[in-house]
Design a protein around this motif. Structure first.
Motif, PDB file in Angstrom:
ATOM      1  N   TYR A   1      -0.440  -4.820  -3.195  1.00 34.37           N
ATOM      2  CA  TYR A   1      -1.512  -4.278  -2.366  1.00 34.37           C
ATOM      3  C   TYR A   1      -2.832  -5.019  -2.608  1.00 34.37           C
ATOM      4  N   LEU A   2      -3.426  -5.501  -1.529  1.00 35.23           N
ATOM      5  CA  LEU A   2      -4.683  -6.249  -1.525  1.00 35.23           C
ATOM      6  C   LEU A   2      -4.578  -7.579  -2.256  1.00 35.23           C
TER       7      LEU A   2
ATOM      8  N   THR B   1      -1.280  -1.564   7.970  1.00 31.38           N
ATOM      9  CA  THR B   1      -1.432  -2.724   7.093  1.00 31.38           C
ATOM     10  C   THR B   1      -0.140  -3.423   6.686  1.00 31.38           C
TER      11      THR B   1
ATOM     12  N   THR C   1      -9.914  -8.667   8.451  1.00 33.93           N
ATOM     13  CA  THR C   1      -9.835  -7.877   7.224  1.00 33.93           C
ATOM     14  C   THR C   1      -8.364  -7.526   7.010  1.00 33.93           C
ATOM     15  N   PHE C   2      -8.082  -6.684   6.023  1.00 31.24           N
ATOM     16  CA  PHE C   2      -6.709  -6.267   5.790  1.00 31.24           C
ATOM     17  C   PHE C   2      -6.201  -5.333   6.889  1.00 31.24           C
TER      18      PHE C   2
ATOM     19  N   THR D   1       0.666  -7.173   5.068  1.00 29.79           N
ATOM     20  CA  THR D   1       1.431  -7.443   3.846  1.00 29.79           C
ATOM     21  C   THR D   1       2.483  -8.502   4.138  1.00 29.79           C
TER      22      THR D   1
ATOM     23  N   GLU E   1       0.848  -1.190   0.000  1.00 32.87           N
ATOM     24  CA  GLU E   1       0.000   0.000   0.000  1.00 32.87           C
ATOM     25  C   GLU E   1       0.893   1.253   0.000  1.00 32.87           C
TER      26      GLU E   1
END
Length: 424
Positions: free
Chosen positions: A127-128, A159, A203-204, A163, A98
């Motif tokens: 990212y994601l 986050t 969640t992230f 990762t 991110e």
């Protein structure tokens, strides 16, 4: 978890063996507590120790690095720019999280796939991405070893640690090795604080069951993740610890340069409050994005002096609250003047950011009739449960809310101890 050997920082600055591998996990460590000196230049990061050892841990490997602008040396050169021309390491790819590898994207954004203009290296967007999708990126990149080097902020919902988790899981799926280069927890590693995530709210901003302020470094978290959460398919993991870092060190004691890990984490002082005041992302109040003091300034239209007065009346340890007015340049209330508070941490040794964040939620609801949670109940994702929201809605005071998570926190603290690699 047994380790076959430990690397040590030998007398005269010579580097001992950096890595040890056993049952899928490895560590490289300085002597307990690090070196005794204090002051500028005392701490050497995992990368500094890896480079001083001639990159022996990466010898014969095609290497990809997961990093961002915080991946720097003590003389503020980026590790990718240092490694790329060095014939002792075969750096072939970069993976951006991110905000991106070079840090050009705002919250919730990334830089996409491109070739880095400075080095010509391919940069892949992580990212994601997780699971097999991320494993496929690692496979397509052609690397043998994935190196992780990113500065954390010490909070579960920051986050980059997820990762790391996703990269560990994906590297295991792709049959790659993962090496974590350690950096300081900027708010110390003394204690874990706050509620522990309920897996139902994963969640992230919180993949697994750790405390809101985890009190660990990224290398310690990697060891924890591999043993506690990824034990059915652990990654081949090596970590390179720091030398000279003590658990009681705030970032300014390390002598290391600070680079904002994300656009709204400008200083170590931001990190000090972040694990508590980021909870205001789950409300209709501004958390200070779009100001020069994100997460230290909080407010909304219609709030006045009564909020600061109510917060100060609680006499929370180590912090005072100033009535404040500000106009965010982006995010909530962009271009509008809002009222609220500014946190002033006066004694960081006794300041509890999570308890303070809860107290501010309680007093904001008590003193401002416009208070509301975000309609998507994002607060539940940040706290990792419904209890904080429902208890505050039911009129619970700060002490009652904090008591509700103590049993889970105690259990997490007991697990956490097994993976701590630094004294002091």
């Amino acid at each position: 978890m047994s380790l076959s050997r430990r690397g040590v920082l030998a007398a005269g600055g010579a580097m001992g063996a950096l890595a040890a591998t056993a049952a899928g996990t490895g560590t490289a460590s300085a002597a307990p507590g690090g070196s005794p000196g204090h002051g500028r230049g005392r701490v050497r990061t995992g990368f500094d120790r890896l480079a001083a050892d001639g990159y022996r841990l990466l010898r014969g490997q095609k290497v990809g690095v997961v990093t961002n602008p915080t991946g720097i040396t003590a003389d503020v050169r980026h590790i990718v720019d240092v490694m790329h021309p060095d014939e002792r390491v075969n750096l072939t790819a970069v993976f951006g999280p991110e905000h991106g590898f070079r840090g050009t994207a705002q919250a919730g954004g990334s830089e996409g796939r491109y070739d880095d203009p400075a080095t010509g290296l391919p940069v892949y967007d992580t990212y994601l991405k997780s699971g097999q999708d991320l494993a496929d990126i690692f496979t397509a990149s052609g690397v043998d070893t994935v190196v992780f080097d990113i500065q954390d902020a010490g909070a579960r919902f920051y986050t980059y640690i997820w990762t790391l988790y996703d990269c560990m899981e994906a590297a295991a799926l792709a049959g790659k090795r993962l090496v974590v280069l350690d950096r300081p927890n900027p708010v110390t590693g003394r204690a874990a604080l706050g509620p522990v995530l309920d897996p139902a709210f994963a969640t992230f901003v919180g993949r697994r069951e750790i405390a809101q302020a985890h009190g660990m470094t990224v290398a310690e978290l990697a060891l924890f993740f591999n043993a506690e959460f990824l034990h059915e398919n652990p990654v081949r993991l090596d970590v390179v610890t720091m030398s000279g870092w003590r658990r009681s060190d705030f970032f300014d004691a390390t002598g290391l340069p600070w680079v904002p890990p994300s656009p709204n984490m400008p200083t170590p002082e931001t990190a000090l409050v972040y694990s508590g005041t980021c909870l205001f992302e789950g409300t209709n109040l501004s958390e200070g994005r779009g100001t020069t003091r994100p997460f230290e300034l909080l407010g909304a239209e219609g709030i006045d002096h009564r909020w600061a007065a109510a917060a100060n009346a609680l006499e929370l340890p180590g912090v005072a609250f100033r009535e404040a007015y500000f106009a965010p340049t982006f995010s909530k209330f962009q271009g509008k003047t809002v009222g609220g508070v500014q946190l002033h941490v006066q004694d960081r040794e006794v300041f509890d950011p999570v308890r303070t964040g809860i107290a501010l939620l309680v007093t904001a609801k008590q003193t401002w009739s416009g208070f509301a949670w975000r309609p998507d109940n994002w607060i539940d994702k940040l706290t990792g449960n419904t209890r904080v929201r429902t208890m505050i809605d039911a009129g619970a005071d700060t002490d009652t809310v904090v008591r509700a998570w103590q049993r889970d926190l105690s259990a997490f603290r007991a697990k956490r101890r097994r993976y701590l690699r630094y004294g002091g």
